[in-house]
Motif scaffolding. Structure first.
Motif, PDB file in Angstrom:
ATOM      1  N   MET A  66      35.762  37.023  11.555  1.00  0.00           N
ATOM      2  CA  MET A  66      35.671  35.811  10.648  1.00  0.00           C
ATOM      3  C   MET A  66      34.258  35.485  10.357  1.00  0.00           C
ATOM      4  SD  MET A  66      38.558  35.407   9.318  1.00  0.00           S
ATOM      5  CE  MET A  66      40.500  35.575   9.442  1.00  0.00           C
ATOM      6  N   GLY A  67      33.919  34.804   9.442  1.00  0.00           N
ATOM      7  CA  GLY A  67      32.745  34.159   8.874  1.00  0.00           C
ATOM      8  C   GLY A  67      32.777  32.812   9.166  1.00  0.00           C
ATOM      9  N   PHE A  68      31.768  32.199   8.614  1.00  0.00           N
ATOM     10  CA  PHE A  68      31.729  30.641   8.636  1.00  0.00           C
ATOM     11  C   PHE A  68      31.922  29.920   7.428  1.00  0.00           C
ATOM     12  CE2 PHE A  68      28.957  33.249  11.413  1.00  0.00           C
ATOM     13  CZ  PHE A  68      29.185  32.671  12.886  1.00  0.00           C
ATOM     14  N   ILE A  69      31.937  28.579   7.598  1.00  0.00           N
ATOM     15  CA  ILE A  69      32.269  27.748   6.339  1.00  0.00           C
ATOM     16  C   ILE A  69      31.443  26.533   6.501  1.00  0.00           C
ATOM     17  CG2 ILE A  69      33.945  26.196   5.323  1.00  0.00           C
ATOM     18  CD1 ILE A  69      36.435  27.743   6.716  1.00  0.00           C
ATOM     19  N   LEU A  70      30.617  26.473   5.253  1.00  0.00           N
ATOM     20  CA  LEU A  70      29.922  25.363   5.085  1.00  0.00           C
ATOM     21  C   LEU A  70      30.351  24.329   4.217  1.00  0.00           C
ATOM     22  CD1 LEU A  70      26.709  24.053   5.380  1.00  0.00           C
ATOM     23  CD2 LEU A  70      26.070  25.461   3.622  1.00  0.00           C
ATOM     24  N   LEU A  71      30.301  22.805   4.700  1.00  0.00           N
ATOM     25  CA  LEU A  71      30.845  22.097   3.516  1.00  0.00           C
ATOM     26  C   LEU A  71      29.773  21.105   3.683  1.00  0.00           C
ATOM     27  CD1 LEU A  71      34.294  21.549   5.192  1.00  0.00           C
ATOM     28  CD2 LEU A  71      33.808  22.887   3.282  1.00  0.00           C
ATOM     29  N   GLU A  72      29.271  20.895   2.178  1.00  0.00           N
ATOM     30  CA  GLU A  72      28.180  19.613   2.278  1.00  0.00           C
ATOM     31  C   GLU A  72      28.684  18.674   1.331  1.00  0.00           C
ATOM     32  OE1 GLU A  72      24.242  22.574   2.963  1.00  0.00           O
ATOM     33  OE2 GLU A  72      24.749  22.005   0.858  1.00  0.00           O
ATOM     34  N   GLY A  73      28.383  17.286   1.204  1.00  0.00           N
ATOM     35  CA  GLY A  73      28.607  16.221   0.804  1.00  0.00           C
ATOM     36  C   GLY A  73      28.300  15.867  -0.732  1.00  0.00           C
ATOM     37  N   GLY A  74      27.133  16.671  -0.969  1.00  0.00           N
ATOM     38  CA  GLY A  74      26.632  16.326  -2.400  1.00  0.00           C
ATOM     39  C   GLY A  74      25.236  15.955  -2.069  1.00  0.00           C
ATOM     40  N   ASN A  75      24.403  15.922  -3.283  1.00  0.00           N
ATOM     41  CA  ASN A  75      23.257  15.875  -3.586  1.00  0.00           C
ATOM     42  C   ASN A  75      22.256  16.840  -2.968  1.00  0.00           C
ATOM     43  OD1 ASN A  75      20.966  14.227  -4.547  1.00  0.00           O
ATOM     44  ND2 ASN A  75      20.746  12.994  -2.774  1.00  0.00           N
ATOM     45  N   GLU A  76      22.991  17.978  -3.102  1.00  0.00           N
ATOM     46  CA  GLU A  76      22.392  19.268  -2.710  1.00  0.00           C
ATOM     47  C   GLU A  76      20.986  19.354  -3.196  1.00  0.00           C
ATOM     48  OE1 GLU A  76      24.915  21.187  -5.970  1.00  0.00           O
ATOM     49  OE2 GLU A  76      24.935  19.239  -4.905  1.00  0.00           O
ATOM     50  N   PHE A  77      20.191  20.223  -2.272  1.00  0.00           N
ATOM     51  CA  PHE A  77      18.929  20.607  -2.795  1.00  0.00           C
ATOM     52  C   PHE A  77      17.691  19.381  -2.581  1.00  0.00           C
ATOM     53  CE2 PHE A  77      21.374  23.486  -5.718  1.00  0.00           C
ATOM     54  CZ  PHE A  77      21.873  24.450  -4.598  1.00  0.00           C
ATOM     55  N   HIS A  78      18.081  18.442  -1.794  1.00  0.00           N
ATOM     56  CA  HIS A  78      17.252  17.478  -1.390  1.00  0.00           C
ATOM     57  C   HIS A  78      16.783  17.557   0.045  1.00  0.00           C
ATOM     58  CE1 HIS A  78      18.454  15.729  -5.024  1.00  0.00           C
ATOM     59  NE2 HIS A  78      17.557  15.148  -5.088  1.00  0.00           N
ATOM     60  N   ALA A  79      15.971  16.900   0.564  1.00  0.00           N
ATOM     61  CA  ALA A  79      15.162  17.151   1.971  1.00  0.00           C
ATOM     62  C   ALA A  79      16.453  17.060   2.938  1.00  0.00           C
ATOM     63  CB  ALA A  79      14.306  16.004   2.344  1.00  0.00           C
ATOM     64  N   GLY A  80      17.360  16.168   2.751  1.00  0.00           N
ATOM     65  CA  GLY A  80      18.376  16.310   3.986  1.00  0.00           C
ATOM     66  C   GLY A  80      19.341  17.266   4.243  1.00  0.00           C
ATOM     67  N   MET A  81      19.267  18.282   2.998  1.00  0.00           N
ATOM     68  CA  MET A  81      20.262  19.385   3.069  1.00  0.00           C
ATOM     69  C   MET A  81      19.454  20.452   3.842  1.00  0.00           C
ATOM     70  SD  MET A  81      22.749  18.091   1.920  1.00  0.00           S
ATOM     71  CE  MET A  81      23.417  19.334   2.627  1.00  0.00           C
ATOM     72  N   ALA A  82      18.145  20.455   4.180  1.00  0.00           N
ATOM     73  CA  ALA A  82      17.539  21.658   4.805  1.00  0.00           C
ATOM     74  C   ALA A  82      18.032  22.081   6.012  1.00  0.00           C
ATOM     75  CB  ALA A  82      16.051  21.094   4.939  1.00  0.00           C
ATOM     76  N   ALA A  83      18.429  21.231   6.777  1.00  0.00           N
ATOM     77  CA  ALA A  83      18.985  21.610   8.297  1.00  0.00           C
ATOM     78  C   ALA A  83      20.274  22.318   8.069  1.00  0.00           C
ATOM     79  CB  ALA A  83      19.156  20.213   8.827  1.00  0.00           C
ATOM     80  N   SER A  84      21.349  22.112   7.339  1.00  0.00           N
ATOM     81  CA  SER A  84      22.411  22.722   7.376  1.00  0.00           C
ATOM     82  C   SER A  84      22.320  24.004   6.463  1.00  0.00           C
ATOM     83  CB  SER A  84      23.491  21.849   6.449  1.00  0.00           C
ATOM     84  OG  SER A  84      23.111  21.591   5.243  1.00  0.00           O
ATOM     85  N   ASP A  85      21.228  24.304   5.338  1.00  0.00           N
ATOM     86  CA  ASP A  85      21.235  25.226   4.802  1.00  0.00           C
ATOM     87  C   ASP A  85      20.516  26.469   5.600  1.00  0.00           C
ATOM     88  OD1 ASP A  85      22.457  24.330   2.464  1.00  0.00           O
ATOM     89  OD2 ASP A  85      20.871  23.587   1.258  1.00  0.00           O
ATOM     90  N   GLU A  86      19.422  25.948   6.143  1.00  0.00           N
ATOM     91  CA  GLU A  86      18.506  26.761   6.950  1.00  0.00           C
ATOM     92  C   GLU A  86      19.363  27.319   8.324  1.00  0.00           C
ATOM     93  OE1 GLU A  86      13.917  25.319   6.645  1.00  0.00           O
ATOM     94  OE2 GLU A  86      15.422  24.215   8.276  1.00  0.00           O
ATOM     95  N   ARG A  87      20.230  26.524   8.942  1.00  0.00           N
ATOM     96  CA  ARG A  87      21.277  27.164   9.909  1.00  0.00           C
ATOM     97  C   ARG A  87      22.243  28.004   9.325  1.00  0.00           C
ATOM     98  NH1 ARG A  87      22.237  29.192  14.518  1.00  0.00           N
ATOM     99  NH2 ARG A  87      24.272  28.521  15.405  1.00  0.00           N
TER     100      ARG A  87
END
Length: 230
Positions: free
Chosen positions: A1-22
């Motif tokens: 199985m793979g992985f699931i990434l759930l983000e709360g919005g306002n994507e592509f701003h500085a706060g999202m770098a950590a989850s996207d990089e991981r």
């Protein structure tokens, strides 16, 4: 199985770098193929701009093989050549926007079947706001006030995006409408990824995640790991 990434919005701003990089790291690194689905932005003719913005964002994080795949409606979701591209991806990311349009575009489509195959072979499947909502068994259609069936990659759950702005107001009615479900409130610029050694979820970003279950509410912040109930 793979992985699931759930983000709360306002994507592509500085706060999202950590989850996207991981997510990039566990999908195979910066050279792994990333494919963007802009369907949720299509109803207001924003899919090209939003897709381009997404490509720019992941390239800024070091991705070298990233492309927006023109899955924008049901007809395109059933195009075999686009489905093959999604199946070969190691990280598929769905943009935010019109949740119901995204769900109806992908439900039972060739593209969604291809994404499930990718997931079953270790890929990351994720999205922000609408893109996260449709991955659960249920999503809340704000326009109609109804609970709708999602793609069910995450059974028994429902995501409340933008939880720190308006999403938390959905919790009381959804608690009544979905008494047996677990609600996941995710703040903007915050992501959840099931990347723990035993499948635990980790919180990434500048906000918090709020887990609503029959035993109450649990609030978690960046770096904390947890096991989802149910």
């Amino acid at each position: 199985m793979g992985f699931i990434l759930l983000e709360g919005g306002n994507e592509f701003h500085a706060g999202m770098a950590a989850s996207d990089e991981r997510a990039m790291a566990i999908s195979g690194g910066k050279s792994a193929p990333i494919r963007i689905i802009p369907a949720a932005a299509a109803p207001d003719d924003n899919d090209l701009r939003a897709g381009s913005h997404a490509v720019d964002w992941f390239q800024s994080l070091g991705a070298v093989d990233v492309r927006a795949v023109p899955v924008i409606d049901r007809a395109s979701a059933d195009r075999p050549e686009l489905a093959r591209e999604l199946q070969a991806a190691r990280f598929v990311f769905m943009l935010g926007g019109f949740t119901r349009h995204l769900a109806e575009t992908l439900m039972d489509s060739i593209a969604w079947k291809a994404m499930r195959i990718a997931y079953n072979t270790g890929a990351v499947i994720g999205g922000s706001s609408a893109g996260a909502m449709v991955l659960c068994e249920h999503y809340f259609d704000q326009a109609s006030g109804q609970v709708m069936p999602g793609l069910n990659l995450l059974p028994s759950y429902c995501v409340l995006p933008h939880h720190d702005t308006f999403g938390k107001s959905w919790a009381p009615p959804l608690t009544r409408l979905l008494p047996d479900a677990c609600l996941l409130g995710i703040d903007e610029e915050t992501g959840l990824l099931n990347d723990g050694p035993a499948g635990e979820w980790t919180v990434y970003g500048k906000g918090a995640a709020t887990v609503y279950s029959s035993s109450g509410q649990t609030v978690l912040i960046h770096g904390q790991r947890f096991v989802l109930p149910i």
